[in-house]
Design an enzyme around this catalytic site. Structure first.
Site, PDB file in Angstrom:
ATOM      1  NE  ARG A  15       2.189   4.808  -6.107  1.00  0.00           N
ATOM      2  CZ  ARG A  15       1.172   5.342  -6.807  1.00  0.00           C
ATOM      3  NH1 ARG A  15       1.303   5.553  -8.079  1.00  0.00           N
ATOM      4  NH2 ARG A  15       0.037   5.661  -6.208  1.00  0.00           N
ATOM      5  CG  HIS A 158       4.834  10.268   1.079  1.00  0.00           C
ATOM      6  ND1 HIS A 158       4.761  10.881   2.314  1.00  0.00           N
ATOM      7  CD2 HIS A 158       5.144   8.969   1.316  1.00  0.00           C
ATOM      8  CE1 HIS A 158       5.015   9.981   3.250  1.00  0.00           C
ATOM      9  NE2 HIS A 158       5.257   8.825   2.681  1.00  0.00           N
ATOM     10  CG  HIS A 159       4.383   8.868  -4.433  1.00  0.00           C
ATOM     11  ND1 HIS A 159       3.090   8.690  -4.844  1.00  0.00           N
ATOM     12  CD2 HIS A 159       4.529   8.090  -3.324  1.00  0.00           C
ATOM     13  CE1 HIS A 159       2.494   7.817  -4.051  1.00  0.00           C
ATOM     14  NE2 HIS A 159       3.341   7.443  -3.099  1.00  0.00           N
ATOM     15  CE  LYS A 162       1.019   9.152   2.022  1.00  0.00           C
ATOM     16  NZ  LYS A 162       0.386   7.819   2.013  1.00  0.00           N
TER      17      LYS A 162
HETATM   18  N1  LIG Z   1       2.258   0.837   5.583  1.00  0.00           N
HETATM   19  C1  LIG Z   1       3.261   1.013   4.714  1.00  0.00           C
HETATM   20  O1  LIG Z   1       4.432   0.639   4.967  1.00  0.00           O
HETATM   21  C2  LIG Z   1       2.952   1.630   3.374  1.00  0.00           C
HETATM   22  C3  LIG Z   1       3.948   1.778   2.406  1.00  0.00           C
HETATM   23  C4  LIG Z   1       3.591   2.253   1.147  1.00  0.00           C
HETATM   24  C5  LIG Z   1       2.263   2.567   0.875  1.00  0.00           C
HETATM   25  N2  LIG Z   1       1.338   2.440   1.854  1.00  0.00           N
HETATM   26  C6  LIG Z   1      -0.085   2.688   1.613  1.00  0.00           C
HETATM   27  O2  LIG Z   1      -0.581   1.641   0.787  1.00  0.00           O
HETATM   28  C7  LIG Z   1      -1.687   2.124   0.026  1.00  0.00           C
HETATM   29  C8  LIG Z   1      -1.457   1.851  -1.451  1.00  0.00           C
HETATM   30  O3  LIG Z   1      -0.345   2.598  -1.913  1.00  0.00           O
HETATM   31  P1  LIG Z   1       0.137   2.515  -3.449  1.00  0.00           P
HETATM   32  O4  LIG Z   1       1.151   3.558  -3.617  1.00  0.00           O
HETATM   33  O5  LIG Z   1       0.449   1.099  -3.776  1.00  0.00           O
HETATM   34  O6  LIG Z   1      -1.216   2.952  -4.185  1.00  0.00           O
HETATM   35  P2  LIG Z   1      -1.720   2.579  -5.645  1.00  0.00           P
HETATM   36  O7  LIG Z   1      -2.803   3.547  -5.967  1.00  0.00           O
HETATM   37  O8  LIG Z   1      -0.558   2.438  -6.576  1.00  0.00           O
HETATM   38  O9  LIG Z   1      -2.346   1.116  -5.470  1.00  0.00           O
HETATM   39  C9  LIG Z   1      -3.566   0.843  -4.830  1.00  0.00           C
HETATM   40  C10 LIG Z   1      -4.154  -0.367  -5.539  1.00  0.00           C
HETATM   41  O10 LIG Z   1      -5.299  -0.802  -4.814  1.00  0.00           O
HETATM   42  C11 LIG Z   1      -6.278  -1.179  -5.772  1.00  0.00           C
HETATM   43  N3  LIG Z   1      -7.604  -1.196  -5.181  1.00  0.00           N
HETATM   44  C12 LIG Z   1      -8.362  -0.153  -4.763  1.00  0.00           C
HETATM   45  N4  LIG Z   1      -9.566  -0.593  -4.343  1.00  0.00           N
HETATM   46  C13 LIG Z   1      -9.561  -1.934  -4.498  1.00  0.00           C
HETATM   47  C14 LIG Z   1     -10.524  -2.967  -4.259  1.00  0.00           C
HETATM   48  N5  LIG Z   1     -11.752  -2.705  -3.782  1.00  0.00           N
HETATM   49  N6  LIG Z   1     -10.172  -4.245  -4.545  1.00  0.00           N
HETATM   50  C15 LIG Z   1      -8.948  -4.542  -5.019  1.00  0.00           C
HETATM   51  N7  LIG Z   1      -7.994  -3.619  -5.283  1.00  0.00           N
HETATM   52  C16 LIG Z   1      -8.316  -2.336  -5.018  1.00  0.00           C
HETATM   53  C17 LIG Z   1      -6.129  -0.130  -6.888  1.00  0.00           C
HETATM   54  O11 LIG Z   1      -6.751  -0.525  -8.093  1.00  0.00           O
HETATM   55  C18 LIG Z   1      -4.613  -0.039  -6.977  1.00  0.00           C
HETATM   56  O12 LIG Z   1      -4.093  -1.030  -7.850  1.00  0.00           O
HETATM   57  C19 LIG Z   1      -1.812   3.619   0.387  1.00  0.00           C
HETATM   58  O13 LIG Z   1      -2.759   3.762   1.422  1.00  0.00           O
HETATM   59  C20 LIG Z   1      -0.418   3.963   0.905  1.00  0.00           C
HETATM   60  O14 LIG Z   1      -0.388   5.060   1.755  1.00  0.00           O
HETATM   61  C21 LIG Z   1       1.660   1.988   3.084  1.00  0.00           C
HETATM   62  O1  LIG Z   2       3.668   5.826  -0.878  1.00  0.00           O
HETATM   63  C1  LIG Z   2       2.927   5.914   0.107  1.00  0.00           C
HETATM   64  O2  LIG Z   2       1.713   6.210  -0.002  1.00  0.00           O
HETATM   65  C2  LIG Z   2       3.463   5.642   1.454  1.00  0.00           C
HETATM   66  N1  LIG Z   2       2.608   5.586   2.434  1.00  0.00           N
HETATM   67  C3  LIG Z   2       2.907   5.309   3.796  1.00  0.00           C
HETATM   68  C4  LIG Z   2       2.490   6.477   4.674  1.00  0.00           C
HETATM   69  O3  LIG Z   2       1.400   7.040   4.455  1.00  0.00           O
HETATM   70  O4  LIG Z   2       3.228   6.815   5.595  1.00  0.00           O
HETATM   71  C5  LIG Z   2       4.327   4.854   4.028  1.00  0.00           C
HETATM   72  C6  LIG Z   2       5.317   5.512   3.114  1.00  0.00           C
HETATM   73  C7  LIG Z   2       4.910   5.398   1.644  1.00  0.00           C
END
Ligand SMILES: NC(=O)c1ccc[n+]([C@@H]2O[C@H](COP(=O)([O-])OP(=O)(O)OC[C@H]3O[C@@H](n4cnc5c(N)ncnc54)[C@H](O)[C@@H]3O)[C@@H](O)[C@H]2O)c1
Ligand SMILES: O=C(O)C1=N[C@H](C(=O)O)CCC1
Length: 269
Positions: A15, A158-159, A162
């Site tokens: 995502r 969250h969705h 997560k």
């Molecule tokens: N800090 C922020 O602002 C913020 C915002 C949104 C999401 N997040 C975090 O980001 C992370 C990802 O969220 P998401 O919703 O995109 O998840 P997601 O599951 O849609 O995507 C994660 C991706 O990482 C890939 N992946 C996993 N292991 C891997 C590896 N060894 N090598 C390469 N790719 C690999 C997966 O195949 C997948 O495509 C989560 O930890 C989420 O909480 C943080």
């Molecule tokens: O979609 C997620 O996963 C998100 N992760 C971050 C968190 O763990 O706070 C930021 C918001 C979206």
């Protein structure tokens, strides 16, 4: 030779990975030079634009992170804790700025980032949006102004995909509230009550997680006292806010001294 930094996105099909690819390709301040997915993923070897259902971008998806990082000035990484640890070592080897959005890292995994940060810039935050990082500052201020007559609870939603709870953002808000109060979060944290828990302990900071549908990210910090309540709230409706913050961090990190930074540093809050 261009001075526009080359960026690698890890977790290309995720995502956030797809949102980051759009954000970088739309920017005139950065170039997309590589995209990484995990071994065995069916996107490996494809053009990332086509894999995302659009026109070709001329960047092939690889499962070889070091080869990709060697072409780049920054890596933006929203994947999973074990992957992020591996990428930290490789980004340091390639002297790339490593922007970490991955949440759910254990204390041990966070400590394990330290060797990489001696060689390269790491910017890590559980939430990269401007709004949440402002909310963190507000939470610290409000917690410092109020005494323990005000019970603090952090409620996040969250969705349903997560995998970690509390969210990284909720933990940032809890840390800010604890810092404002002059206590250690580990000493007062009370997560997800269930059953006969006994009455709430004065001074505790509570955490509650809702998971459902396509909620992008919602956070309330509740300060509740007899007779009155304050609620500080952030609602995310578009993942672009996280991607914009991450790109800002990747650009900000260029030329900075090796070390660990967060979005408060990047945004100058
Ligand atoms: N800090 C922020 O602002 C913020 C915002 C949104 C999401 N997040 C975090 O980001 C992370 C990802 O969220 P998401 O919703 O995109 O998840 P997601 O599951 O849609 O995507 C994660 C991706 O990482 C890939 N992946 C996993 N292991 C891997 C590896 N060894 N090598 C390469 N790719 C690999 C997966 O195949 C997948 O495509 C989560 O930890 C989420 O909480 C943080
Ligand atoms: O979609 C997620 O996963 C998100 N992760 C971050 C968190 O763990 O706070 C930021 C918001 C979206």
């Amino acid at each position: 030779m261009t001075h526009i930094p080359g960026i690698v996105i890890t977790g290309a099909s995720g995502r956030m990975g797809q949102m980051l690819i759009k954000t970088v390709t739309d920017s005139d301040q950065a170039r997309l030079v590589g995209v990484v997915e995990r071994q065995g993923h069916d996107w490996i070897g494809q053009d990332v634009g086509e894999a995302m259902g659009g026109p070709a971008l001329g960047v092939l998806i690889t499962d070889d992170p070091l080869e990709a990082f060697a072409q780049a000035q920054a890596v933006i990484d929203f994947t999973a804790p074990e992957a992020t640890l591996e990428f930290a070592a490789l980004a340091a080897q390639a002297r790339c700025v490593h922007v970490i959005g991955t949440t759910g890292m254990s204390d041990e995994q966070i400590v394990a980032l330290e060797p990489a940060s001696r060689h390269a810039v790491i910017v890590r935050a559980g939430n990269m949006s401007l709004g949440v990082n402002l909310l963190v500052q507000l939470t610290k201020k409000v917690a410092a102004a109020l005494d323990e007559d005000f019970d603090i609870e952090v409620i996040e939603g969250h969705h349903h995909h997560k995998v970690d709870a509390p969210s990284g953002t909720a933990l940032m808000l809890g840390e800010a509230a604890a810092e404002g109060r002059g206590v250690k979060l580990a000493d007062v944290s009370d997560r997800g009550r269930d059953g006969i828990t006994g009455a709430r302990k004065r001074g505790d900071i509570g955490f509650h997680a809702i998971r459902g549908g396509d909620i992008v990210g919602e956070h309330d910090v509740l300060f509740a006292a007899p007779g009155e309540r304050i609620v500080l709230r952030h609602l995310a409706t578009d993942r672009a806010i996280f991607a914009r913050g991450a790109l800002k961090a990747a650009l900000w990190g260029q030329g900075k001294a090796p070390g660990q930074y967060d979005m408060v540093d990047v945004l100058g809050l």
